[in-house]
Design a protein around this motif. Structure first.
Motif, PDB file in Angstrom:
ATOM      1  N   ALA A 183     -28.846 -45.257  33.734  1.00  0.00           N
ATOM      2  CA  ALA A 183     -28.244 -46.511  34.184  1.00  0.00           C
ATOM      3  C   ALA A 183     -28.534 -47.537  33.097  1.00  0.00           C
ATOM      4  O   ALA A 183     -29.670 -47.642  32.625  1.00  0.00           O
ATOM      5  CB  ALA A 183     -28.835 -46.950  35.515  1.00  0.00           C
ATOM      6  N   SER A 184     -27.530 -48.287  32.684  1.00  0.00           N
ATOM      7  CA  SER A 184     -27.693 -49.191  31.554  1.00  0.00           C
ATOM      8  C   SER A 184     -28.195 -50.578  31.934  1.00  0.00           C
ATOM      9  O   SER A 184     -28.236 -51.470  31.095  1.00  0.00           O
ATOM     10  CB  SER A 184     -26.376 -49.312  30.785  1.00  0.00           C
ATOM     11  OG  SER A 184     -25.383 -49.857  31.620  1.00  0.00           O
ATOM     12  N   GLU A 188     -26.650 -51.639  37.907  1.00  0.00           N
ATOM     13  CA  GLU A 188     -26.123 -50.271  37.880  1.00  0.00           C
ATOM     14  C   GLU A 188     -27.144 -49.282  38.455  1.00  0.00           C
ATOM     15  O   GLU A 188     -26.785 -48.360  39.189  1.00  0.00           O
ATOM     16  CB  GLU A 188     -25.761 -49.879  36.444  1.00  0.00           C
ATOM     17  CG  GLU A 188     -25.181 -48.482  36.323  1.00  0.00           C
ATOM     18  CD  GLU A 188     -24.894 -48.080  34.881  1.00  0.00           C
ATOM     19  OE1 GLU A 188     -24.810 -46.867  34.641  1.00  0.00           O
ATOM     20  OE2 GLU A 188     -24.743 -48.958  34.009  1.00  0.00           O
ATOM     21  N   ALA A 189     -28.412 -49.492  38.153  1.00  0.00           N
ATOM     22  CA  ALA A 189     -29.463 -48.610  38.651  1.00  0.00           C
ATOM     23  C   ALA A 189     -29.586 -48.686  40.172  1.00  0.00           C
ATOM     24  O   ALA A 189     -29.711 -47.658  40.839  1.00  0.00           O
ATOM     25  CB  ALA A 189     -30.805 -48.973  38.008  1.00  0.00           C
ATOM     26  N   ILE A 217     -33.538 -46.046  33.129  1.00  0.00           N
ATOM     27  CA  ILE A 217     -32.899 -47.348  33.290  1.00  0.00           C
ATOM     28  C   ILE A 217     -33.252 -48.158  32.051  1.00  0.00           C
ATOM     29  O   ILE A 217     -34.400 -48.589  31.889  1.00  0.00           O
ATOM     30  CB  ILE A 217     -33.378 -48.067  34.571  1.00  0.00           C
ATOM     31  CG1 ILE A 217     -33.190 -47.171  35.796  1.00  0.00           C
ATOM     32  CG2 ILE A 217     -32.638 -49.402  34.727  1.00  0.00           C
ATOM     33  CD1 ILE A 217     -33.860 -47.692  37.058  1.00  0.00           C
ATOM     34  N   GLU A 226     -27.279 -49.533  42.335  1.00  0.00           N
ATOM     35  CA  GLU A 226     -26.112 -48.856  42.912  1.00  0.00           C
ATOM     36  C   GLU A 226     -26.257 -47.341  42.792  1.00  0.00           C
ATOM     37  O   GLU A 226     -25.961 -46.595  43.729  1.00  0.00           O
ATOM     38  CB  GLU A 226     -24.823 -49.342  42.236  1.00  0.00           C
ATOM     39  CG  GLU A 226     -23.563 -48.686  42.791  1.00  0.00           C
ATOM     40  CD  GLU A 226     -23.359 -48.929  44.285  1.00  0.00           C
ATOM     41  OE1 GLU A 226     -22.721 -48.060  44.923  1.00  0.00           O
ATOM     42  OE2 GLU A 226     -23.826 -49.944  44.825  1.00  0.00           O
ATOM     43  N   TRP A 227     -26.718 -46.861  41.636  1.00  0.00           N
ATOM     44  CA  TRP A 227     -26.913 -45.422  41.417  1.00  0.00           C
ATOM     45  C   TRP A 227     -27.897 -44.864  42.451  1.00  0.00           C
ATOM     46  O   TRP A 227     -27.658 -43.802  43.032  1.00  0.00           O
ATOM     47  CB  TRP A 227     -27.427 -45.183  39.993  1.00  0.00           C
ATOM     48  CG  TRP A 227     -27.465 -43.749  39.595  1.00  0.00           C
ATOM     49  CD1 TRP A 227     -26.518 -43.067  38.889  1.00  0.00           C
ATOM     50  CD2 TRP A 227     -28.493 -42.788  39.886  1.00  0.00           C
ATOM     51  NE1 TRP A 227     -26.908 -41.757  38.727  1.00  0.00           N
ATOM     52  CE2 TRP A 227     -28.114 -41.552  39.333  1.00  0.00           C
ATOM     53  CE3 TRP A 227     -29.701 -42.852  40.566  1.00  0.00           C
ATOM     54  CZ2 TRP A 227     -28.881 -40.403  39.430  1.00  0.00           C
ATOM     55  CZ3 TRP A 227     -30.480 -41.709  40.678  1.00  0.00           C
ATOM     56  CH2 TRP A 227     -30.074 -40.504  40.107  1.00  0.00           C
ATOM     57  N   ASP A 256     -31.200 -50.752  28.889  1.00  0.00           N
ATOM     58  CA  ASP A 256     -29.974 -51.362  28.364  1.00  0.00           C
ATOM     59  C   ASP A 256     -29.744 -51.072  26.891  1.00  0.00           C
ATOM     60  O   ASP A 256     -28.674 -51.366  26.367  1.00  0.00           O
ATOM     61  CB  ASP A 256     -29.991 -52.871  28.590  1.00  0.00           C
ATOM     62  CG  ASP A 256     -31.086 -53.556  27.788  1.00  0.00           C
ATOM     63  OD1 ASP A 256     -32.249 -53.092  27.856  1.00  0.00           O
ATOM     64  OD2 ASP A 256     -30.793 -54.554  27.105  1.00  0.00           O
ATOM     65  N   LEU A 314     -34.287 -40.439  36.192  1.00  0.00           N
ATOM     66  CA  LEU A 314     -33.365 -41.550  35.985  1.00  0.00           C
ATOM     67  C   LEU A 314     -33.956 -42.471  34.925  1.00  0.00           C
ATOM     68  O   LEU A 314     -35.087 -42.956  35.084  1.00  0.00           O
ATOM     69  CB  LEU A 314     -33.135 -42.333  37.282  1.00  0.00           C
ATOM     70  CG  LEU A 314     -32.300 -43.620  37.156  1.00  0.00           C
ATOM     71  CD1 LEU A 314     -30.897 -43.332  36.629  1.00  0.00           C
ATOM     72  CD2 LEU A 314     -32.253 -44.349  38.498  1.00  0.00           C
ATOM     73  N   SER A 350     -30.231 -38.672  34.315  1.00  0.00           N
ATOM     74  CA  SER A 350     -29.150 -39.632  34.509  1.00  0.00           C
ATOM     75  C   SER A 350     -29.567 -40.942  33.865  1.00  0.00           C
ATOM     76  O   SER A 350     -30.755 -41.205  33.695  1.00  0.00           O
ATOM     77  CB  SER A 350     -28.877 -39.848  35.993  1.00  0.00           C
ATOM     78  OG  SER A 350     -28.466 -38.631  36.594  1.00  0.00           O
TER      79      SER A 350
END
Length: 145
Positions: A38-39, A43-44, A9, A46-47, A11, A7, A36
């Protein structure tokens, strides 16, 4: 072959694209991986909550430090406070080489701290080294058998 989940993470879409390209260039001898993105921090989080319920948690998190809304330290605190997430290796991957940022990251539970090289070849090499170590050489709990 086991697929390893990573993952990212971050922005910054340019940094994400560089990371994805670098990981896609991994040698054929490295294990397969699924990446994957997450921006940002919210968001991360929640992911990760969804991934925990579906049994698809990442084997490695690459976390940027400087992000709006929720910085990398805040994300790291959430991960380390959650018993279901705290065992995931988190590598801080950032442009900051400030001693305070490095110390704070480790104090909050970072597994490693890597300063993003500006040169793409060096960045690719760093990403591939991180991926190889944390998803192939490192033996986290639960993978010792």
């Amino acid at each position: 072959m086991n697929i390893r989940r990573i993952l990212i993470i971050d922005d910054n879409p340019n940094d994400v694209e560089l990371a994805l390209t670098a990981l896609a260039d991994a040698p054929a001898s490295s294990p397969g991986h699924e990446v994957s993105v997450a921006s940002g921090g919210p968001e991360a989080i929640e992911w990760l909550r969804v991934a925990r319920t579906t049994g698809t948690l990442p084997d490695l998190i690459l976390l940027d430090l400087k992000m709006p809304h929720m910085d990398g330290i805040a994300v790291l605190d959430v991960i380390r406070a959650d018993p279901g997430l705290r065992g995931i290796p988190v590598v801080m991957l950032t442009t900051s080489g400030e001693g305070r940022d490095i110390s704070e990251s480790y104090a909050h539970g970072a597994s490693a701290y890597v300063i993003k090289p500006m040169d793409f070849t060096q960045f690719r090499d760093a990403m591939q080294t991180i991926q190889a170590f944390w998803t192939t050489l490192n033996r986290p709990p639960g993978l010792n058998g």
